[in-house]
Design an enzyme around this catalytic site. Sequence first.
Site, mmCIF file in Angstrom:
data_model
loop_
_atom_site.group_PDB
_atom_site.id
_atom_site.type_symbol
_atom_site.label_atom_id
_atom_site.label_comp_id
_atom_site.label_asym_id
_atom_site.label_seq_id
_atom_site.Cartn_x
_atom_site.Cartn_y
_atom_site.Cartn_z
ATOM 1 N N ASP A 60 45.344 31.885 56.846
ATOM 2 C CA ASP A 60 45.600 30.902 55.796
ATOM 3 C C ASP A 60 46.877 30.110 56.079
ATOM 4 O O ASP A 60 47.752 30.534 56.821
ATOM 5 C CB ASP A 60 45.728 31.597 54.433
ATOM 6 C CG ASP A 60 46.925 32.533 54.373
ATOM 7 O OD1 ASP A 60 47.133 33.281 55.356
ATOM 8 O OD2 ASP A 60 47.652 32.526 53.364
ATOM 9 N N GLU A 61 46.942 28.950 55.469
ATOM 10 C CA GLU A 61 48.153 28.130 55.403
ATOM 11 C C GLU A 61 48.825 27.937 56.766
ATOM 12 O O GLU A 61 50.012 28.209 56.932
ATOM 13 C CB GLU A 61 49.137 28.741 54.390
ATOM 14 C CG GLU A 61 48.582 28.739 52.974
ATOM 15 C CD GLU A 61 49.543 29.303 51.947
ATOM 16 O OE1 GLU A 61 49.568 28.779 50.826
ATOM 17 O OE2 GLU A 61 50.257 30.276 52.252
#
Length: 606
Positions: free
Chosen positions: A344-345
């Site tokens: 993620d991210e």
Amino acid sequence: LLLNTTMKISLTLALIWLVLITETSHIRRPLWPLPSQVVTLEEDHLSCFAPRGFKLPQLDGYGDNVQHLLADAFDRFLATIATLIDDPLGSSRVIYPPEIPHYNKHTYDVQELTITINNPDTTQLNFKTDESYAITSNASSIHISSSTIYGAFHGFQTLLQLGDVDEDLFCIPGPVEINDNPRFAWRGLLLDTSRHYHSLPTLKRIIDGMEMNKMNVFHWHLIDAESFPVELESRPELSEKGAWGPKALYTKENIRDIIDYAKVRGIRVVPEVDTPGHTYSWGKAHPDMILNCTDIINRNAPGYPWINSVPLDMTNDDIYPIVSDVLKEIAETFDDDYMHLGGDEVISSCMDEFPRVKEWMKEKGMNTSNYHDLVRYYVDKVLPPVNKEKSVVYWQEIFEMFIDLPDNPLPKETVIHVWELGAQPLIESVLKNGFKAILSSGWYLDVQVPVPGTHHYLWMDTWQDFYNNEPLDGLKLTKQEEENFLGGETCQWSEQVDSGSIDTRMWPKAAAFAERLWSPRHVNSTTDALDRLLAHRCRMVKKGIRASPIRPDYCPYIETDDSLDIQKLRISNTILSVIVVALILIIIAIILYARVFSKNSYQEVA
């Protein structure tokens, strides 16, 4: 044998606090999560037994592992009852006294508690494990039946919720017939141990709470930007430089202890190593591993939270042996079929500070309008070795990046973990593309508005949002697609919690999530759930889990000055008793010695 009339009256009073009306008019016990089918739960009689000396029946034909797990669960079942019997504050029967019904029931001694497990050699625990169970009781016997040992574990938890104690007896009303099974197979809790270190007793207390709520996946978010708290033989420098300190570490022995503690409670432990984003702590030992985008950090807030934007330098081939060693050792340490690889991210604005990254991508023939090809390059290197041993979970961003790329590298058994708000369209896309999915959107324990558009003046009232968050609302799925929706996880990110505060932040909101994923979809009234949750929260407090109150009420297990005085008095009395006994023994010894000495002296004179 029949108990005397006085005992009957006491038992009646002992059951008052549990008499609560739920979804079915004849269900008068605060069961949590509510079983999928309560066929009969009457109060024609009370079936009672004394836990001390109560034995597990002979388990002929069961495998050794099953016998061991079952014996351990049975011992914990009796130990929990014993804590109620030994309660210095009196029974919890006075917490929520509704209108007192008229009891005129027979009371019987339970002669046996029998258990039937249809697959007595199976101890495998994964999302395909059958956790169903049934409870039946008559005047003198209680029976639990299940397909696997793990269903029997849930049966013990329901029995504890059905009954109460009086004097030295545990009693349940009867007759009872309950058939129960979970709605979803993946009912998890994520704990972040990077942003704050959480002690082993805290992890075990969380697992105890999960067991009480029939949750079955402890998602251990081991490592993040803030710290690298896992001690690894292959790469010891990562924790030596990246942990908060030498005492904020998890050794292999610690990890195996937690895995064993969870398994005997029917809970899987799924580790997460979040890369290629969230890797600032890796750079403490190997600065060249990361793209330390100081501009984005300094422009926002020095140090935190923007160090979360720092990713690995995926163009640096020297990082891959290190990443491989870490993933390999953690995969070998944890025995679950799945491992979470994060993803993620991966923040593009951070990588934009390093023009050489896109120059490298261009040389490789990659699309430089975004960094999707670069992340694909990374996944192609790190995923195959892990996939030889484990299936994987990825956060939703990996799916979103790869869905439009040719030759998506993700195997279909990959579980996509959806976390962002407004998740329904993405969930539907994941499932229609043949992947499995779990959901965390709407179940973040660290936020005040877990679901868009909701607002509560009181912080803990967000339990209602957790409870009302129906994961399949608005989805148009085939039967196979719906089967590929495995369930979800409630997430405790640890920016603002540590071992001293986590209980009240986590519980009982996580319990609301647990019922949403266990009980049938039509069990969805917060009004009907409230009284059951109040009682269940107090049960958790009795277990040593400092769950937060959600309404003005009285739970006698909270340690007040009076309760502490009672406990201190008990301890003092115990010590005094030991001293008195020791003095008596010393006096007896002196007397005996004196007699022997006198006799010997007399013989010598003679």
